[in-house]
Motif scaffolding. Structure first.
Motif, PDB file in Angstrom:
ATOM      1  N   ALA A 160       0.825  -1.210   0.000  1.00  0.00           N
ATOM      2  CA  ALA A 160       0.000   0.000   0.000  1.00  0.00           C
ATOM      3  C   ALA A 160       0.857   1.258   0.000  1.00  0.00           C
ATOM      4  CB  ALA A 160      -0.919   0.000   1.213  1.00  0.00           C
ATOM      5  N   ALA A 161       2.017   1.181   0.641  1.00  0.00           N
ATOM      6  CA  ALA A 161       2.882   2.348   0.759  1.00  0.00           C
ATOM      7  C   ALA A 161       3.813   2.529  -0.435  1.00  0.00           C
ATOM      8  CB  ALA A 161       3.711   2.250   2.037  1.00  0.00           C
ATOM      9  N   THR A 163       4.156   3.827  -3.466  1.00  0.00           N
ATOM     10  CA  THR A 163       3.452   4.758  -4.348  1.00  0.00           C
ATOM     11  C   THR A 163       4.015   4.798  -5.758  1.00  0.00           C
ATOM     12  OG1 THR A 163       4.845   6.553  -3.515  1.00  0.00           O
ATOM     13  CG2 THR A 163       2.723   6.229  -2.444  1.00  0.00           C
ATOM     14  N   GLN A 168      -1.168   1.812  -7.876  1.00  0.00           N
ATOM     15  CA  GLN A 168      -1.343   2.275  -6.501  1.00  0.00           C
ATOM     16  C   GLN A 168      -2.572   3.168  -6.342  1.00  0.00           C
ATOM     17  OE1 GLN A 168      -0.949   5.025  -4.308  1.00  0.00           O
ATOM     18  NE2 GLN A 168      -0.701   3.792  -2.455  1.00  0.00           N
ATOM     19  N   ARG A 212       4.270   7.713   4.573  1.00  0.00           N
ATOM     20  CA  ARG A 212       4.251   8.954   3.793  1.00  0.00           C
ATOM     21  C   ARG A 212       3.004   9.773   4.113  1.00  0.00           C
ATOM     22  NH1 ARG A 212       6.062   5.079  -0.054  1.00  0.00           N
ATOM     23  NH2 ARG A 212       8.150   5.520  -0.846  1.00  0.00           N
ATOM     24  N   GLU A 215      -0.943  10.617   0.998  1.00  0.00           N
ATOM     25  CA  GLU A 215      -0.984   9.995  -0.322  1.00  0.00           C
ATOM     26  C   GLU A 215      -1.257   8.492  -0.257  1.00  0.00           C
ATOM     27  OE1 GLU A 215       3.815   9.342  -0.867  1.00  0.00           O
ATOM     28  OE2 GLU A 215       2.915  11.180  -1.604  1.00  0.00           O
ATOM     29  N   LEU A 216      -1.672   8.015   0.914  1.00  0.00           N
ATOM     30  CA  LEU A 216      -1.880   6.583   1.088  1.00  0.00           C
ATOM     31  C   LEU A 216      -3.365   6.275   1.243  1.00  0.00           C
ATOM     32  CD1 LEU A 216       1.085   5.810   3.504  1.00  0.00           C
ATOM     33  CD2 LEU A 216       0.978   5.512   1.027  1.00  0.00           C
ATOM     34  N   TRP A 242      -0.249   6.402  10.703  1.00  0.00           N
ATOM     35  CA  TRP A 242      -1.004   6.561   9.448  1.00  0.00           C
ATOM     36  C   TRP A 242      -1.809   7.862   9.493  1.00  0.00           C
ATOM     37  CZ3 TRP A 242       0.325   3.083   5.848  1.00  0.00           C
ATOM     38  CH2 TRP A 242      -0.448   2.948   4.683  1.00  0.00           C
ATOM     39  N   ASN A 247      -3.221  10.593   6.579  1.00  0.00           N
ATOM     40  CA  ASN A 247      -3.977   9.557   5.880  1.00  0.00           C
ATOM     41  C   ASN A 247      -5.161   9.108   6.742  1.00  0.00           C
ATOM     42  OD1 ASN A 247      -1.850   9.293   3.768  1.00  0.00           O
ATOM     43  ND2 ASN A 247      -0.650   8.520   5.502  1.00  0.00           N
TER      44      ASN A 247
END
Length: 284
Positions: A160-161, A163, A168, A212, A215-216, A242, A247
């Motif tokens: 998932a991370a 990117t 994604q 990050r 953006e997740l 998270w 996120n």
């Protein structure tokens, strides 16, 4: 810095927190029941078994195709501390999701100590594009759900991370069940006979330290209420990181469940796994 475990007993005993304290005498009967459900699962849906997604003999997945109009595609990564278990032990989770319109891929991956955790993580990256390439054209752009249990939750988060992956942006949610996100405490347990981690390796393999910002996909972090404090802390810390990065995140404690009985709360047409996927697929 690794997670600090709170609790009245065994607070500093990592072997207890991650190994012996997680064991329950009910596991044998629970897995026997899961085995019966797995047999039933294979007779109830039109599976495609052992589809290869890479050169290693364990780079295979089982596909339980969506029934009716497809709404999304889910990938499930099994538990086993990166060194044991198999997708075949958890097939029972797939049919209720497929019956609700989700393609479900139960994913195997290479195991330690034959390969190290970074190589396992790299190996599973191939699973998503390989399966998408085989799906009907109308399914290729559907929302994706990355699901995993224990070590499998670690792999789901790593995917998932990532990117840089072309797919994604399709990931609607990552659903982590009793996950391991800080691997540093495992260095001082018997598990490390198979994992062969030093402290630097363990830190580098810990997604907790690499979240990050903004953006997740949505992160769901589930953990059994009867698991050890360290496992509960792992999910709590990951959910907080998270969210702190901007996120969307939710921590869900499943009352009265241990590390494997928690799957009972997830499975079935009324289970929590399908409920969360329905929530994301309807945009709620």
């Amino acid at each position: 810095m690794s997670l600090q475990t709170e609790g009245p007993n065994h607070a500093g005993d990592t072997e207890y927190q991650y190994v012996s304290g997680q064991f329950r005498g009910s596991f044998a009967s629970l897995f026997s029941r899961f085995d019966a459900l797995n047999v039933q699962a294979l007779t109830s849906n039109c599976w495609q078994l052992d589809l290869r997604y890479g050169p290693h003999e364990r780079q295979t997945l089982d596909l339980c195709p969506a029934v009716g109009v497809a709404r999304g595609t889910a990938f499930y990564f099994h538990a086993g501390y990166w060194h044991s278990r198999d997708k075949a032990q958890f097939r029972f989770l797939a049919p209720p999701l497929a019956d609700a319109g989700f393609n479900v891929a139960m994913v195997n991956y290479p195991l330690s100590p034959e390969v190290r955790i970074p190589q396992i993580t790299e190996a599973v990256r191939a699973a998503v594009p390989a399966l998408i390439a085989t799906l009907p054209d109308r399914h290729k752009s559907l929302p994706l759900f990355l699901c995993g249990h224990s070590a499998g939750a670690h792999l789901a988060i790593e995917l998932a991370a990532n990117t840089c992956s072309a797919w994604q942006s399709q990931v609607s949610a990552v659903i982590c069940i009793s996950g391991l996100f800080d691997l540093v405490p495992l260095v001082n347990t018997s598990l490390n006979q198979k994992l062969v981690l030093d402290h630097l390796d363990a830190h580098d393999c810990s997604p907790l330290y690499r979240v990050r910002s903004n953006e997740l996909p949505e992160g769901y972090f589930l953990v059994g209420g009867d698991e050890t404090p360290a496992f509960q802390d792992q999910s709590r810390a990951m959910a907080q990181h998270w969210a702190s990065a901007g996120n969307r995140s939710r921590l869900i404690a499943v009352a009265g469940q241990d590390h494997f009985s928690v799957l009972d709360a997830l499975q079935g047409p009324d289970g929590l796994l399908l409920a969360l996927m329905n929530e994301r697929s309807t945009g709620c």
